[in-house]
Design a protein around this motif. Structure first.
Motif, PDB file in Angstrom:
ATOM      1  N   LEU A  81       0.678   3.989 -13.133  1.00  0.00           N
ATOM      2  CA  LEU A  81       0.703   3.884 -11.663  1.00  0.00           C
ATOM      3  C   LEU A  81       1.707   2.956 -11.340  1.00  0.00           C
ATOM      4  O   LEU A  81       2.499   3.204 -10.426  1.00  0.00           O
ATOM      5  CB  LEU A  81      -0.659   3.386 -11.335  1.00  0.00           C
ATOM      6  CG  LEU A  81      -1.819   4.421 -11.194  1.00  0.00           C
ATOM      7  CD1 LEU A  81      -2.989   3.928 -10.766  1.00  0.00           C
ATOM      8  CD2 LEU A  81      -1.420   5.867 -10.532  1.00  0.00           C
ATOM      9  N   TYR A  82       1.704   1.948 -12.084  1.00  0.00           N
ATOM     10  CA  TYR A  82       2.785   0.696 -11.572  1.00  0.00           C
ATOM     11  C   TYR A  82       4.079   0.755 -12.502  1.00  0.00           C
ATOM     12  O   TYR A  82       5.096   0.548 -11.733  1.00  0.00           O
ATOM     13  CB  TYR A  82       2.324  -0.422 -11.697  1.00  0.00           C
ATOM     14  CG  TYR A  82       0.760  -0.640 -11.166  1.00  0.00           C
ATOM     15  CD1 TYR A  82       0.533  -0.746  -9.856  1.00  0.00           C
ATOM     16  CD2 TYR A  82      -0.341  -0.827 -12.029  1.00  0.00           C
ATOM     17  CE1 TYR A  82      -0.563  -0.667  -9.134  1.00  0.00           C
ATOM     18  CE2 TYR A  82      -1.887  -0.685 -11.414  1.00  0.00           C
ATOM     19  CZ  TYR A  82      -1.796  -0.801 -10.015  1.00  0.00           C
ATOM     20  OH  TYR A  82      -2.954  -0.739  -9.496  1.00  0.00           O
TER      21      TYR A  82
ATOM     22  N   TRP B 220       4.171   5.021  -9.387  1.00  0.00           N
ATOM     23  CA  TRP B 220       3.565   6.081  -8.575  1.00  0.00           C
ATOM     24  C   TRP B 220       2.650   5.313  -7.410  1.00  0.00           C
ATOM     25  O   TRP B 220       2.621   5.519  -6.090  1.00  0.00           O
ATOM     26  CB  TRP B 220       2.309   6.526  -9.252  1.00  0.00           C
ATOM     27  CG  TRP B 220       2.627   7.677 -10.303  1.00  0.00           C
ATOM     28  CD1 TRP B 220       3.450   7.451 -11.379  1.00  0.00           C
ATOM     29  CD2 TRP B 220       2.207   9.018  -9.910  1.00  0.00           C
ATOM     30  NE1 TRP B 220       3.655   8.663 -12.175  1.00  0.00           N
ATOM     31  CE2 TRP B 220       2.770   9.562 -11.205  1.00  0.00           C
ATOM     32  CE3 TRP B 220       1.580   9.832  -9.173  1.00  0.00           C
ATOM     33  CZ2 TRP B 220       2.763  11.005 -11.489  1.00  0.00           C
ATOM     34  CZ3 TRP B 220       1.518  11.146  -9.423  1.00  0.00           C
ATOM     35  CH2 TRP B 220       2.067  11.578 -10.525  1.00  0.00           C
ATOM     36  N   MET B 221       2.544   3.736  -7.541  1.00  0.00           N
ATOM     37  CA  MET B 221       2.129   2.871  -6.534  1.00  0.00           C
ATOM     38  C   MET B 221       3.519   1.699  -6.381  1.00  0.00           C
ATOM     39  O   MET B 221       4.038   1.524  -7.180  1.00  0.00           O
ATOM     40  CB  MET B 221       0.900   2.333  -6.749  1.00  0.00           C
ATOM     41  CG  MET B 221      -0.031   3.093  -7.059  1.00  0.00           C
ATOM     42  SD  MET B 221      -0.696   4.121  -5.452  1.00  0.00           S
ATOM     43  CE  MET B 221      -1.464   5.597  -6.120  1.00  0.00           C
TER      44      MET B 221
ATOM     45  N   LEU C  40      -7.446   6.609  -4.412  1.00  0.00           N
ATOM     46  CA  LEU C  40      -7.515   7.712  -3.612  1.00  0.00           C
ATOM     47  C   LEU C  40      -6.238   8.194  -3.582  1.00  0.00           C
ATOM     48  O   LEU C  40      -5.919   9.708  -3.500  1.00  0.00           O
ATOM     49  CB  LEU C  40      -8.066   7.376  -2.170  1.00  0.00           C
ATOM     50  CG  LEU C  40      -8.050   8.426  -1.249  1.00  0.00           C
ATOM     51  CD1 LEU C  40      -8.929   9.563  -1.513  1.00  0.00           C
ATOM     52  CD2 LEU C  40      -8.521   7.815   0.264  1.00  0.00           C
ATOM     53  N   GLY C  41      -5.190   7.294  -3.323  1.00  0.00           N
ATOM     54  CA  GLY C  41      -3.734   7.989  -3.387  1.00  0.00           C
ATOM     55  C   GLY C  41      -3.386   8.710  -4.515  1.00  0.00           C
ATOM     56  O   GLY C  41      -2.619   9.709  -4.286  1.00  0.00           O
TER      57      GLY C  41
ATOM     58  N   GLU D 190      11.591   8.555  -3.169  1.00  0.00           N
ATOM     59  CA  GLU D 190      10.401   7.678  -2.902  1.00  0.00           C
ATOM     60  C   GLU D 190      10.244   6.479  -4.259  1.00  0.00           C
ATOM     61  O   GLU D 190       9.998   5.434  -4.013  1.00  0.00           O
ATOM     62  CB  GLU D 190       9.180   8.311  -2.601  1.00  0.00           C
ATOM     63  CG  GLU D 190       9.275   9.160  -1.208  1.00  0.00           C
ATOM     64  CD  GLU D 190       8.149  10.284  -1.343  1.00  0.00           C
ATOM     65  OE1 GLU D 190       7.353  10.281  -2.165  1.00  0.00           O
ATOM     66  OE2 GLU D 190       8.340  11.052  -0.447  1.00  0.00           O
ATOM     67  N   ARG D 191      10.282   7.033  -5.484  1.00  0.00           N
ATOM     68  CA  ARG D 191       9.883   6.257  -6.445  1.00  0.00           C
ATOM     69  C   ARG D 191      10.995   5.524  -7.201  1.00  0.00           C
ATOM     70  O   ARG D 191      10.955   4.011  -7.215  1.00  0.00           O
ATOM     71  CB  ARG D 191       9.093   6.907  -7.698  1.00  0.00           C
ATOM     72  CG  ARG D 191       7.772   7.553  -7.151  1.00  0.00           C
ATOM     73  CD  ARG D 191       7.322   8.899  -8.089  1.00  0.00           C
ATOM     74  NE  ARG D 191       7.213   8.308  -9.384  1.00  0.00           N
ATOM     75  CZ  ARG D 191       6.934   8.987 -10.142  1.00  0.00           C
ATOM     76  NH1 ARG D 191       6.836  10.293 -10.360  1.00  0.00           N
ATOM     77  NH2 ARG D 191       7.000   8.699 -11.725  1.00  0.00           N
TER      78      ARG D 191
END
Length: 538
Positions: free
Chosen positions: A123-124, A128-129, A170-171, A253-254
């Motif tokens: 995720l990090y 992704w976030m 949730l995302g 975006e990433r």
């Protein structure tokens, strides 16, 4: 609030001096924490046991620094309505102590879930976030299903970070199960009920998210948080707003420093198609692409002009970055390239905050929802030029009435019902013109053949000046109208029209293509052209 540096939406080059380009934003869950603290401060000895109807109306950015007015008003004997400036509001329910924890709900059926394709570290590490260390609390993605997701959160130290990590889980669910509109941010929570004090930093919290509603614009879910087998909090009606994006925008975006929104074309050209139709999504794209000075220029443009101005800037930045990468350059963020215009309007580019660019010539063009750009190494003389036009099916041109073509009668000829007193004038120009002598048709009850003394029926117009509905009156010399003209036009009327004493409108025949159109051209395809010329940018 130094922890907000770990809640910046957009990555930039390490040690980037302009913090505003990273856009640090106060999390909605941190605002909830402040609302709870304000309510407890206003009612000493009471505990906030629930928050009702929390709404998040505006981003609260951390730069530039601002003072936020807060207002606490009694809503009922045990509830306080708290507003956090124009940014957020909610109603806090107070009690002397928390209610006993309810019995945990059973876990979802194992047959309805699977092991996620990603780990919590992904995720990090793979962005992704966007969250930094102070908000990186998801330590396990346990299971995911069509309507739920489970994970474990290790409580971070930042205020509101625990509930922010609920939003991250949730995302992840929508990113893992959908391909479009996967960017989500919280806009409201119907109820948050707590059954004990906030867990200490480092405490493991089990998180179960159940999806209750999913539309094109809103994602809604219920959440249960458990500590040591006891329910600590239940969140009902968590609402996320869905923003426009598609698979082609996700890499930008990433990792914006290695990807572009534009498509690379041969010869140093780029083509950009807008894939973010709503204003909120465009705002996110704008902030990820422009530096602070360019954002100020964007804001100075009239709202109707911002769209294409932004598309042109992104296309040029992408063309320059792709050229740099082809020359062996490493990561280049969009904000490191600045697009200017000289006194004649010609665009040129420079590096920002230590980024050095070689001399380059650029050109850009935009139309509707598309933009193109071209970049070349600078050489003496005119620079490159580029243009774009939309390829569409053109209307078929209409021909004049056959009888008019046969007799070579002036295009001003028209039929007017008998008894009509409509004055002479062109419907396009509105100017009156010299009346010509009328010549009666053989049958007086049917109508008259006239010259420009009467106007064409609605939907008709002058032919010799470019077709029907031409914008200017006919100036062709008009020979005398022979009597046979009325007879020829008269013969074009059917018996029914003749019997009624009226006139059938001289509707032109179907149009024929003015130029060949390739069947492969779609209604929204584009044709670009390049030339060695000085280019201007609007």
């Amino acid at each position: 609030m130094p922890y907000l540096m770990d809640h910046c939406f957009f990555p930039q080059r390490p040690n980037w001096p302009d913090v505003a380009d990273r856009w640090p934003v106060v999390p909605a869950t941190t605002i909830v924490q402040h609302i709870i603290e304000l309510a407890e401060r206003a009612a000493p000895g009471m505990r906030a046991v629930a928050v009702h109807d929390a709404r998040f109306d505006r981003w609260l950015t951390a730069t530039p620094a601002i003072d936020v007015p807060v207002r606490v008003v009694a809503d009922s004997p045990d509830r306080l309505a708290v507003s956090f400036g124009p940014h957020a509001r909610g109603v806090v329910e107070l009690a002397p102590a928390h209610a006993p924890s309810p019995a945990p709900h059973p876990r979802p059926d194992p047959s309805t879930e699977r092991v996620p394709d990603h780990t919590a570290a992904h995720l990090y590490d793979e962005r992704w976030m966007f969250h930094g260390p102070a908000f990186q609390g998801v330590t396990e993605l346990t299971a995911i299903g069509d309507r739920h997701v489970r994970g474990i959160i290790t409580t971070p130290p930042a205020p509101g970070a625990l509930l922010d990590n609920v939003g991250q889980i949730l995302g992840y669910w929508i990113m893992a199960t959908r391909t479009e509109r996967t960017v989500v941010f919280p806009v409201g929570m119907r109820e948050m009920r707590f059954y004990g004090p906030h867990p200490r930093p480092g405490t493991e919290v089990e998180c179960l998210v159940r999806i209750t509603s999913l539309t094109d614009t809103v994602l809604e879910a219920d959440v249960r948080l458990t500590v040591d087998g006891m329910v600590w909090a239940e969140l009902t009606g968590w609402q996320d707003r869905r923003f426009d994006n598609d698979p082609q925008t996700k890499p930008v975006e990433r990792f914006p420093e290695r990807n572009t929104l534009s498509e690379a074309r041969p010869g140093g050209r780029t083509l950009l198609n807008e894939r973010w139709p709503d204003l909120a999504s465009r705002d996110l794209i704008m902030r990820n692409s422009l530096s602070s000075v360019e954002r100020s220029q964007y804001a100075e443009h009239p709202p109707r002009g911002r769209r294409q101005w932004l598309l042109g800037r992104i296309a040029v930045k992408d063309a320059v970055r792709q050229w740099l990468w082809s020359q062996g350059a490493g990561p280049v963020f969009p904000a490191e390239i600045r697009v200017h215009n000289d006194e004649s309007g010609r665009p040129y580019v420079t590096g920002l905050h230590g980024r050095t660019l070689p001399p380059l010539d650029v050109s850009l063009a935009h139309r509707a929802e598309a933009a193109v750009a071209i970049v070349r190494p600078h050489v003496p003389g005119p620079g490159p030029g580029i243009d774009i036009e939309e390829v569409v099916d053109r209307p078929r041109p209409r021909s004049p009435p056959r009888s008019v073509r046969k007799k070579s009668i002036c295009c001003g000829l028209s039929w007017r019902p008998a008894g009509s007193r409509r004055r002479c004038g062109s419907p396009a120009s509105g100017r009156r013109r010299r009346r010509w002598p009328r010549r009666r048709a053989p049958a007086s009850g049917a109508g008259r053949v006239t010259s420009p003394s009467s106007t064409w029926p609605p939907g008709h117009g002058c032919w010799c000046q470019g077709g029907w509905n031409a914008p200017t009156p006919c100036t062709t010399s008009r020979p005398a109208i022979p009597q046979s003209a009325g007879q020829d036009l008269r013969r074009g009327l059917d018996d029914g029209t003749r019997a009624r004493g009226g006139v059938r409108p001289m509707t032109p025949p179907p149009r024929t293509p003015s130029s060949p159109i390739s069947p492969a051209c779609s209604p929204r395809s584009w044709r670009t052209s390049t030339a060695s010329t000085t280019s201007r940018s609007p």
